[in-house]
Design a protein around this motif. Structure first.
Motif, short mmCIF file in Angstrom:
data_model
loop_
_atom_site.label_atom_id
_atom_site.label_comp_id
_atom_site.label_asym_id
_atom_site.label_seq_id
_atom_site.Cartn_x
_atom_site.Cartn_y
_atom_site.Cartn_z
N GLN A 299 1.77 -3.00 -14.22
CA GLN A 299 3.19 -2.86 -13.90
C GLN A 299 4.06 -3.65 -14.88
OE1 GLN A 299 4.16 -0.71 -11.89
NE2 GLN A 299 2.44 -0.31 -10.56
N ASN B 139 7.53 -3.19 -9.10
CA ASN B 139 7.16 -1.77 -9.13
C ASN B 139 8.32 -0.84 -9.46
OD1 ASN B 139 4.18 -1.57 -8.03
ND2 ASN B 139 5.20 -3.19 -6.89
N LYS C 200 0.82 -1.22 0.00
CA LYS C 200 0.00 0.00 0.00
C LYS C 200 0.85 1.27 0.00
CE LYS C 200 -3.74 -2.18 2.66
NZ LYS C 200 -4.44 -2.19 3.96
N MET C 201 2.16 1.13 0.18
CA MET C 201 3.02 2.30 0.35
C MET C 201 3.34 2.99 -0.98
SD MET C 201 5.85 1.14 3.18
CE MET C 201 5.38 0.68 4.85
N ASN C 202 3.56 4.31 -0.88
CA ASN C 202 4.05 5.04 -2.05
C ASN C 202 5.58 5.04 -2.02
OD1 ASN C 202 4.95 7.09 -0.24
ND2 ASN C 202 2.98 8.15 -0.40
N LYS C 203 6.19 5.65 -3.03
CA LYS C 203 7.66 5.61 -3.16
C LYS C 203 8.36 6.20 -1.94
CE LYS C 203 11.58 5.25 -5.54
NZ LYS C 203 12.54 5.67 -4.55
N LYS C 204 7.87 7.33 -1.45
CA LYS C 204 8.51 7.99 -0.30
C LYS C 204 8.44 7.10 0.94
CE LYS C 204 8.53 12.38 2.22
NZ LYS C 204 7.87 13.69 2.39
N GLU C 205 7.28 6.47 1.17
CA GLU C 205 7.12 5.58 2.34
C GLU C 205 8.02 4.36 2.22
OE1 GLU C 205 2.44 6.43 3.51
OE2 GLU C 205 2.92 5.19 1.77
N GLU D 171 -2.98 1.67 -11.27
CA GLU D 171 -1.52 1.73 -11.09
C GLU D 171 -1.01 0.64 -10.16
OE1 GLU D 171 -1.37 5.04 -7.48
OE2 GLU D 171 -0.75 5.59 -9.50
N LYS D 172 -1.90 0.02 -9.39
CA LYS D 172 -1.48 -1.03 -8.46
C LYS D 172 -1.62 -2.43 -9.05
CE LYS D 172 -0.40 1.44 -4.81
NZ LYS D 172 0.98 1.45 -4.32
N LYS E 232 -5.87 5.40 -9.84
CA LYS E 232 -5.33 4.95 -8.55
C LYS E 232 -5.42 3.44 -8.42
CE LYS E 232 -5.40 6.04 -3.62
NZ LYS E 232 -6.04 6.80 -2.54
#
Length: 437
Positions: A278, A98, A52-57, A272-273, A269
């Protein structure tokens, strides 16, 4: 009793409201307090958070401190290697799918430990525990993003190719092959590798799949990624890649099949998952790298162009990254010297770029690409050729394109957009008056 129940409810509510990274850190910090079976449950929870995390997380979750914490738990016998492999394998699988990079692993104590253990285990020769050694190699390659020594290449690469060459087709075997090939695909394209180490094995895996379809879609993309990455150093591989194992034909077919599995009406949204989206992105990015090096025009490019035009239209509304990547690839193909303008017209590339100007909301990236596309197109149309018949055909194509643009008012739209973007600092210009010279 009631107070305890209330306290548990409050704690659960507090955990649910935590940011994803904080939940992940809490689980990691407490992991050493559980027994082996309980750890498996907690690791599964951590994997769900990662997804569930984005790149920053993700960058925060997979810091050097995270890998050092895992190393310390191993050192203190609070985390078994079985559970270490469970955590690292799934995290690395997600990372590669990813297109994330965790450079912090290279600087960690865990990296040093695993690297040393690989070498020490391999030295045992007849007494080596092959499964344990493969697990070590797998986790190392999945997370390693910098230089891999020749010694470790010699240990890891043949073992991973051997797994992928196994003819077993059970679900478990499929998963093992997929993970082994994903790990290989993570080896940097600038990495020097002796051709004897991979050439025959990689080609055999590709050919066997083409005949028997024994790999998952991600595994098949991964063996191609590993093999085509080597072309950066081995230019002679191009003939094999293009003419013998038919990369462009295979890539087109794979993307068409993947696209059928995607519900393009869903929101960006959600899209993209999805795994299929991917993998499509990974194929497009790999093709872009190959088209820059392809020195000859092949019939299979026609299939590739058709596939990318269809994919662009499907992705235009709700998958901007695929839409932009496809448009960028079509622009790259247009720039190739041996690509025929008539093919671009017949396969719908020109229509695709013109259609973008009629959209209620312009995609900025594709708008820029469109304004790059037309000077490239007109440059091709202005080139003289020796064959008189070819020149006549070129003039016919030129008129057809110009009339299409004039008739539907595209000329004014593109010139106006070019002037706006020029005002905003965009340097290119499209001069339609020169197209018929």
């Amino acid at each position: 009793m009631i107070m305890d129940a209330c306290g548990n409810v409050e704690r659960k509510k507090e955990i649910q409201e935590m940011p994803l990274f904080d939940k992940f850190s809490k689980l990691l910090f407490e992991l050493g307090n559980y027994n082996e079976d309980e750890q498996k449950v907690k690791i599964e929870e951590m994997h769900k958070l990662i997804a569930k995390m984005n790149k920053k997380e993700l960058d925060c979750a997979f810091s050097k401190e995270t890998f050092n914490k895992i190393n310390k738990m191993i050192e203190e016998d609070k985390l078994s290697f079985e559970n270490t492999f469970l955590f690292l394998r799934q995290a690395g699988h997600f990372k590669e799918l990813n297109n994330f990079k965790f450079y912090s692993f290279d600087e960690s104590q865990l990296n040093k430990r695993i690297r040393k253990m690989i070498v020490d285990e391999e030295k045992k020769k007849e007494e080596v525990n092959e499964k344990f050694l493969v697990d070590l190699c797998e986790c190392y390659l999945l997370h390693k993003d910098c230089y891999i020594s020749e010694k470790l290449q010699n240990i890891c690469i043949p073992r991973h190719l051997k797994i992928a060459l196994d003819k077993e087709e059970s679900e478990k075997a499929q998963k093992e092959k997929e993970t082994a090939l994903i790990a290989l695909s993570n080896i940097d394209k600038h990495q020097e590798i002796n051709k004897k180490l991979y050439q025959n094995g990689a080609i055999e895996i590709i050919r066997h799949h083409q005949e028997h379809h024994n790999l998952t879609r991600l595994a098949y993309q991964s063996i191609w990624q590993f093999y085509t990455n080597r072309q950066h150093k081995e230019r002679e591989l191009e003939e094999i890649i293009v003419n013998e194992v038919h990369f462009f034909r295979e890539a087109s077919r794979e993307m068409e099949e993947l696209a059928k599995c995607v519900d393009w009406r869903k929101t960006e949204k959600v899209l993209e998952k999805t795994k299929e989206v991917q993998i499509i992105l990974k194929w497009i990015q790999m093709i872009k790298r190959l088209t820059w090096n392809a020195r000859t025009w092949k019939d299979e490019f026609s299939e590739l162009i058709c596939c990318n035009v269809c994919l662009s239209r499907a992705a235009r509304e709700n998958e901007s990254e695929i839409f932009e990547e496809c448009s960028s690839l079509l622009l790259d193909i247009t720039r190739m010297k041996n690509v025929d303008v008539d093919c671009l017209l017949k396969k719908g590339v020109i229509d695709l770029f013109l259609e973008e100007f009629l959209q209620p909301t312009l995609n900025k990236g594709v708008a820029y690409q469109s304004l790059d596309f037309f000077p490239e197109l007109f440059g091709k149309l202005k080139k003289k050729v020796n064959n008189e018949r070819s020149n006549e055909e070129r003039e016919t194509t030129k008129l057809e394109i110009y009339e299409k643009m004039e008739e539907d008012g595209f000329e004014d739209i593109i010139i106006s957009l070019g002037e706006i973007l020029s005002f905003l600092g965009y340097n290119n210009s499209v001069y339609f008056s020169t197209v018929l010279e």
